[in-house]
Design a protein around this motif. Sequence first.
Motif, PDB file in Angstrom:
ATOM      1  N   MET A   1       0.848  -1.377  -0.042  1.00  0.00           N
ATOM      2  CA  MET A   1      -0.040  -0.077   0.020  1.00  0.00           C
ATOM      3  C   MET A   1       1.055   1.194  -0.025  1.00  0.00           C
ATOM      4  O   MET A   1       1.810   1.337   1.133  1.00  0.00           O
ATOM      5  CB  MET A   1      -1.008   0.128   1.374  1.00  0.00           C
ATOM      6  CG  MET A   1      -2.148   0.528   1.258  1.00  0.00           C
ATOM      7  SD  MET A   1      -3.003   0.495  -0.079  1.00  0.00           S
ATOM      8  CE  MET A   1      -3.954  -1.165  -0.315  1.00  0.00           C
ATOM      9  N   ASP A   3       1.624   5.375   0.097  1.00  0.00           N
ATOM     10  CA  ASP A   3       0.985   6.468   0.696  1.00  0.00           C
ATOM     11  C   ASP A   3       0.578   7.669  -0.266  1.00  0.00           C
ATOM     12  O   ASP A   3       1.476   7.871  -1.229  1.00  0.00           O
ATOM     13  CB  ASP A   3       2.199   7.249   1.765  1.00  0.00           C
ATOM     14  CG  ASP A   3       2.052   6.356   3.157  1.00  0.00           C
ATOM     15  OD1 ASP A   3       2.635   7.054   3.956  1.00  0.00           O
ATOM     16  OD2 ASP A   3       1.558   5.186   3.069  1.00  0.00           O
ATOM     17  N   ILE A   4      -0.642   7.819  -0.327  1.00  0.00           N
ATOM     18  CA  ILE A   4      -1.163   8.877  -1.416  1.00  0.00           C
ATOM     19  C   ILE A   4      -0.828  10.080  -0.583  1.00  0.00           C
ATOM     20  O   ILE A   4      -1.689  10.208   0.504  1.00  0.00           O
ATOM     21  CB  ILE A   4      -2.410   8.590  -1.608  1.00  0.00           C
ATOM     22  CG1 ILE A   4      -2.606   7.154  -2.474  1.00  0.00           C
ATOM     23  CG2 ILE A   4      -2.780   9.638  -2.600  1.00  0.00           C
ATOM     24  CD1 ILE A   4      -4.066   6.802  -2.867  1.00  0.00           C
TER      25      ILE A   4
ATOM     26  N   THR B   8       0.943  14.733   5.293  1.00  0.00           N
ATOM     27  CA  THR B   8       1.331  13.715   6.491  1.00  0.00           C
ATOM     28  C   THR B   8       2.690  13.636   6.876  1.00  0.00           C
ATOM     29  O   THR B   8       3.278  14.126   5.984  1.00  0.00           O
ATOM     30  CB  THR B   8       0.696  12.319   6.292  1.00  0.00           C
ATOM     31  OG1 THR B   8       1.434  11.976   4.927  1.00  0.00           O
ATOM     32  CG2 THR B   8      -0.724  12.160   6.325  1.00  0.00           C
ATOM     33  N   ALA B  11       4.641  11.489   4.491  1.00  0.00           N
ATOM     34  CA  ALA B  11       4.164  11.563   3.006  1.00  0.00           C
ATOM     35  C   ALA B  11       5.676  11.397   2.261  1.00  0.00           C
ATOM     36  O   ALA B  11       5.981  10.860   1.230  1.00  0.00           O
ATOM     37  CB  ALA B  11       3.492  12.733   2.603  1.00  0.00           C
ATOM     38  N   ALA B  14       7.134   8.013   1.328  1.00  0.00           N
ATOM     39  CA  ALA B  14       6.420   7.081   0.495  1.00  0.00           C
ATOM     40  C   ALA B  14       7.355   6.640  -0.743  1.00  0.00           C
ATOM     41  O   ALA B  14       7.340   5.220  -0.786  1.00  0.00           O
ATOM     42  CB  ALA B  14       5.078   7.980   0.089  1.00  0.00           C
ATOM     43  N   GLU B  18       8.037   1.271   0.102  1.00  0.00           N
ATOM     44  CA  GLU B  18       6.396   1.254  -0.554  1.00  0.00           C
ATOM     45  C   GLU B  18       5.557   0.977   0.639  1.00  0.00           C
ATOM     46  O   GLU B  18       4.596   1.488   0.782  1.00  0.00           O
ATOM     47  CB  GLU B  18       6.448   0.211  -1.509  1.00  0.00           C
ATOM     48  CG  GLU B  18       5.546   0.730  -2.651  1.00  0.00           C
ATOM     49  CD  GLU B  18       5.067  -0.514  -3.585  1.00  0.00           C
ATOM     50  OE1 GLU B  18       4.227  -0.184  -4.115  1.00  0.00           O
ATOM     51  OE2 GLU B  18       5.713  -1.414  -3.449  1.00  0.00           O
ATOM     52  N   GLY B  20       5.181   1.739   3.676  1.00  0.00           N
ATOM     53  CA  GLY B  20       5.514   3.042   4.683  1.00  0.00           C
ATOM     54  C   GLY B  20       4.903   2.969   6.151  1.00  0.00           C
ATOM     55  O   GLY B  20       5.410   3.077   7.167  1.00  0.00           O
ATOM     56  N   ALA B  21       3.622   2.224   6.126  1.00  0.00           N
ATOM     57  CA  ALA B  21       2.836   2.035   7.245  1.00  0.00           C
ATOM     58  C   ALA B  21       3.593   1.134   8.302  1.00  0.00           C
ATOM     59  O   ALA B  21       3.239   1.446   9.379  1.00  0.00           O
ATOM     60  CB  ALA B  21       1.498   1.477   6.903  1.00  0.00           C
ATOM     61  N   PRO B 130      -7.782   9.686   0.752  1.00  0.00           N
ATOM     62  CA  PRO B 130      -6.517   9.156   1.474  1.00  0.00           C
ATOM     63  C   PRO B 130      -6.445   9.019   3.216  1.00  0.00           C
ATOM     64  O   PRO B 130      -6.205   8.208   3.545  1.00  0.00           O
ATOM     65  CB  PRO B 130      -5.240   9.659   0.790  1.00  0.00           C
ATOM     66  CG  PRO B 130      -5.541  10.889   0.293  1.00  0.00           C
ATOM     67  CD  PRO B 130      -7.064  10.889   0.175  1.00  0.00           C
ATOM     68  N   ASP B 131      -7.120  10.321   3.518  1.00  0.00           N
ATOM     69  CA  ASP B 131      -7.020  10.248   5.095  1.00  0.00           C
ATOM     70  C   ASP B 131      -8.029  11.608   5.229  1.00  0.00           C
ATOM     71  O   ASP B 131      -8.690  12.058   4.265  1.00  0.00           O
ATOM     72  CB  ASP B 131      -5.570  10.669   5.243  1.00  0.00           C
ATOM     73  CG  ASP B 131      -5.755  10.057   7.182  1.00  0.00           C
ATOM     74  OD1 ASP B 131      -6.559  10.472   7.736  1.00  0.00           O
ATOM     75  OD2 ASP B 131      -4.548   9.667   7.556  1.00  0.00           O
ATOM     76  N   GLY B 558      -4.910  -0.366   3.930  1.00  0.00           N
ATOM     77  CA  GLY B 558      -3.736   0.115   4.477  1.00  0.00           C
ATOM     78  C   GLY B 558      -3.614   1.631   4.759  1.00  0.00           C
ATOM     79  O   GLY B 558      -4.622   2.462   4.374  1.00  0.00           O
ATOM     80  N   HIS B 559      -2.530   2.212   5.170  1.00  0.00           N
ATOM     81  CA  HIS B 559      -2.287   3.620   5.283  1.00  0.00           C
ATOM     82  C   HIS B 559      -2.439   4.383   3.846  1.00  0.00           C
ATOM     83  O   HIS B 559      -1.633   3.992   2.916  1.00  0.00           O
ATOM     84  CB  HIS B 559      -0.789   4.070   5.726  1.00  0.00           C
ATOM     85  CG  HIS B 559      -0.701   5.381   6.449  1.00  0.00           C
ATOM     86  ND1 HIS B 559      -1.499   5.652   7.533  1.00  0.00           N
ATOM     87  CD2 HIS B 559      -0.248   6.344   5.932  1.00  0.00           C
ATOM     88  CE1 HIS B 559      -1.098   6.898   7.821  1.00  0.00           C
ATOM     89  NE2 HIS B 559      -0.564   7.475   6.713  1.00  0.00           N
ATOM     90  N   GLY B 560      -3.374   5.325   3.663  1.00  0.00           N
ATOM     91  CA  GLY B 560      -3.640   5.724   2.550  1.00  0.00           C
ATOM     92  C   GLY B 560      -4.647   5.465   1.882  1.00  0.00           C
ATOM     93  O   GLY B 560      -5.193   5.891   0.706  1.00  0.00           O
ATOM     94  N   ASN B 561      -5.563   4.360   2.248  1.00  0.00           N
ATOM     95  CA  ASN B 561      -6.498   3.729   2.010  1.00  0.00           C
ATOM     96  C   ASN B 561      -6.618   2.931   0.683  1.00  0.00           C
ATOM     97  O   ASN B 561      -7.212   1.896   0.562  1.00  0.00           O
ATOM     98  CB  ASN B 561      -7.726   4.638   2.236  1.00  0.00           C
ATOM     99  CG  ASN B 561      -8.295   5.236   3.635  1.00  0.00           C
ATOM    100  OD1 ASN B 561      -7.678   4.529   4.213  1.00  0.00           O
ATOM    101  ND2 ASN B 561      -8.651   6.462   3.603  1.00  0.00           N
ATOM    102  N   PHE B 562      -6.502   3.984  -0.393  1.00  0.00           N
ATOM    103  CA  PHE B 562      -6.711   3.218  -1.884  1.00  0.00           C
ATOM    104  C   PHE B 562      -5.357   3.364  -2.539  1.00  0.00           C
ATOM    105  O   PHE B 562      -4.330   4.048  -2.159  1.00  0.00           O
ATOM    106  CB  PHE B 562      -7.433   4.126  -2.628  1.00  0.00           C
ATOM    107  CG  PHE B 562      -9.032   4.352  -1.764  1.00  0.00           C
ATOM    108  CD1 PHE B 562      -9.870   3.465  -2.281  1.00  0.00           C
ATOM    109  CD2 PHE B 562      -9.167   5.487  -1.123  1.00  0.00           C
ATOM    110  CE1 PHE B 562     -11.211   3.666  -1.727  1.00  0.00           C
ATOM    111  CE2 PHE B 562     -10.558   5.435  -0.333  1.00  0.00           C
ATOM    112  CZ  PHE B 562     -11.512   4.474  -0.995  1.00  0.00           C
ATOM    113  N   LYS B 563      -5.046   2.448  -3.158  1.00  0.00           N
ATOM    114  CA  LYS B 563      -3.864   2.374  -4.160  1.00  0.00           C
ATOM    115  C   LYS B 563      -3.753   3.458  -5.368  1.00  0.00           C
ATOM    116  O   LYS B 563      -2.511   4.161  -5.293  1.00  0.00           O
ATOM    117  CB  LYS B 563      -3.875   0.960  -5.013  1.00  0.00           C
ATOM    118  CG  LYS B 563      -3.365  -0.392  -3.965  1.00  0.00           C
ATOM    119  CD  LYS B 563      -2.982  -1.449  -4.841  1.00  0.00           C
ATOM    120  CE  LYS B 563      -2.568  -2.806  -4.246  1.00  0.00           C
ATOM    121  NZ  LYS B 563      -4.020  -3.276  -3.566  1.00  0.00           N
TER     122      LYS B 563
END
Lengths: 199, 591
Positions: A1, A3-4, B8, B11, B14, B18, B20-21, B130-131, B558-563
């Motif tokens: 996943m 980070d966006i 964030t 960020a 990132a 890849e 990051g979380a 994403p957040d 995951g962190h950021g919700n969406f790919k």
Amino acid sequence: MSDIPIPYTVAPRPDTGLNNGKIGIWLFLASEVMLFGALFATYILLRTGATVWPHGREFLNIPLATTNTIVLITSSVTMVMAWYSLKMDRFTQFRIYLGLTILCAFGFMFIKYLEYSHKFELGLYPKTNTFLAIYFTMTALHGLHVVGGACVNAYLWGPGAKLWKTDKEQFTNRVENSGLFWHFVDLVWIFLFPVLYLL
Amino acid sequence: MASTGTTTPHAGHADVHEHGAHDLSFWKKYVFSTDHKTIGIQYAVTALCFLLFGFFLMMLMRWQLAFPGKAIPLIGGLFGEGRAPGGTMLPTFYNELGAMHGTIMVFLGIVPLAVGGFGNFVLPLQIGAPDMAFPRINMASYWFFFLGGVTMLLSFIIPPGGAAQSGWTSYAPLSDIAGSGQTWWIMGMVLLITSSLLGAINFIVTTIQLRAPGLSFFRLPFFCWAQFVTAFLLLLAFPPLEAAGVLQLMDRVAGTSFFLPSGLVVSGQALQVSGGGNPLLWQHLFWFLAHPEVYVLILPAMGIVAEIIANNTRKPLFGYRTMVYSLIFLGFMSFIVWAHHMFMTGMGTTMAAFFQTTTMIISIPSVAILTSLIISLWGGSIRFNTPMLFALAFLPMFGIGGLTGLPLGLNITDIPLHDTYYVIGHFHYVVAPGTIFALFAGIYYWYPKATGRKMSETLGRWHFWPSLLLMNGIFMPMFLTGLAGMSRRLADGGATYAFTKPVLHYNQWSSFSAWGLALFQIPFIINFFWSMKNGEKVDSNAWQSTTLEWSAAGSPPGHGNFKTIPTVYRGAYEYSVPGAAKDFTPQDQRS
């Protein structure tokens, strides 16, 4: 996943024309309007319900308050100049103007301190009467806002200014938002001055 | 203020890592997290603990009401001689419990769960963001809430005064001269107001700015609309209470007289204050917050129920646009009905006429929303899973709560009913089997998104049916005792009044139902923990739903919700579209 990054932190969103921080600060100011609005409403209710109302103009120091009004308006001008300097890419000039803004905040608080201590010497306290109660409450809460705004500005003048090296636009936005708050604090005083000192 | 426009803190990493979380330390990941999903769960779990604590306070009160003057069995000795000598509750202790039950349930239980919990967890996912717009402010909001809660709890044990005793409404002048607990109450409220202010700004900015491409306002799920309007209420209604809190604090510590009239006599002695204040001022400032607060309690619940009903009837919501307009109208009107809580103050017929008119008007959009939800059931092939059962039970329970409110909105009928148990019955129907059932529905419904597993249906039914029965067992008798005239403010439940004798036994009905209700929350608590490890595993779209939170891969995402940020092509409730391959068409599906 992956980070966006959060979108529209710096650049405005096309359909709203605003970035996140700008909307955030305006919403915050809306809530502040409700806070001070409630206090002004309290003032009106207490005054209309009072049999005798001690007029502020009879024992408050109008020359000092007038000076303070000028100090705050000046600080609003220097605040705009600080932001304008950043827009013109003149960082040294920004530091001077923002420094002046912070100095004005100190000046305002110093004059307020003179006023307060003089009242205390005369034995005038919040508990003396309802007018002094609302006078001290509103000016003290406003004073806290001045201190808060000065702290944010001091951060932007000092450690926060590092951002200028990496992201000029973001830093300029922050100064603009801080400025919006500062103008609001100024505006509250513009209402407080006549309501408490003159009317 | 200036720190609002931030990204964030992670960020920048990132592109290096890849995943990051996974690099975050335990503290950053679970305690001082900036991820809206973690914060939502923190809010929800903390709020559930407060709900349980508030429920315990109420169960103690119910002993005193059912068996006034008798020693509390088993645990009576725990409260000390100052509160319950020989295990028998003193009236001052009863007042502490009453004030803190109300405060905790409203400000530390339901609102943080409905807005802080569900709003935080679900809203950014449902709008494809994403957040939240300001993740660090979001974290601050939780920690202010936590500190406010701790302050409220500590006030029970801080000498000399114990906790606040002037009711959750803290009416002046009583609260001005009450013991030290009231000061802690104000401190706690200021922290909670700060928390809600930070949260409200975040929700509004997030909804306006971070909607995914194609997600226009009228494609938003109803839940998002509910949170959006609620955030405006919190933003604009709470500051006047903060002002009122400042004024009361001045009265208590600086000796001012904002709420103390001239010539006030306390315990036979004239109070030595300057006077000239106005006790009604507190009521106006308080209800200017607390009426919109009622809608803060109910709107997120309606949002949750709407999501679950659309999903489990496999049909679009009936009258989606009407519901949204009703919601906006409700939000606006909720600011001009507050004085219907104050008919008892003798405000005069002109004022009363205005406020009862606005009160009757505001019932229209509530009815429109409830009616739309009921008609949404029409012709659906309903799936009766646990979230749906709770959502369905919300409809008649909120209906009873709403309809019994009508006589209270009219001056002439409110005056005899206002200080009786009728009012307690009325608003508890709205909030307890109403909102709390909706919140349970939400927990069962979004649990799979947070954990990847469903909660047990069997335990869910052991939770639902007894709760439904016992909720009514608690609150239905209150209408009868209230109509008989039993006051709601007596520590002995009215036992000293002759006219309450025919209805007094209902107190025991209510109390036994309440203790039974506590018993049947145990299946829920077991279910909540047991299902984390042992629940039925589900894929990321556990309920075959259309909205975006279920399109996000993973449970939890995951962190950021969406790919990548999704693109939205359709409205929120495209269930059973004729000609479609499946009976649900996700919002981000092109065709």
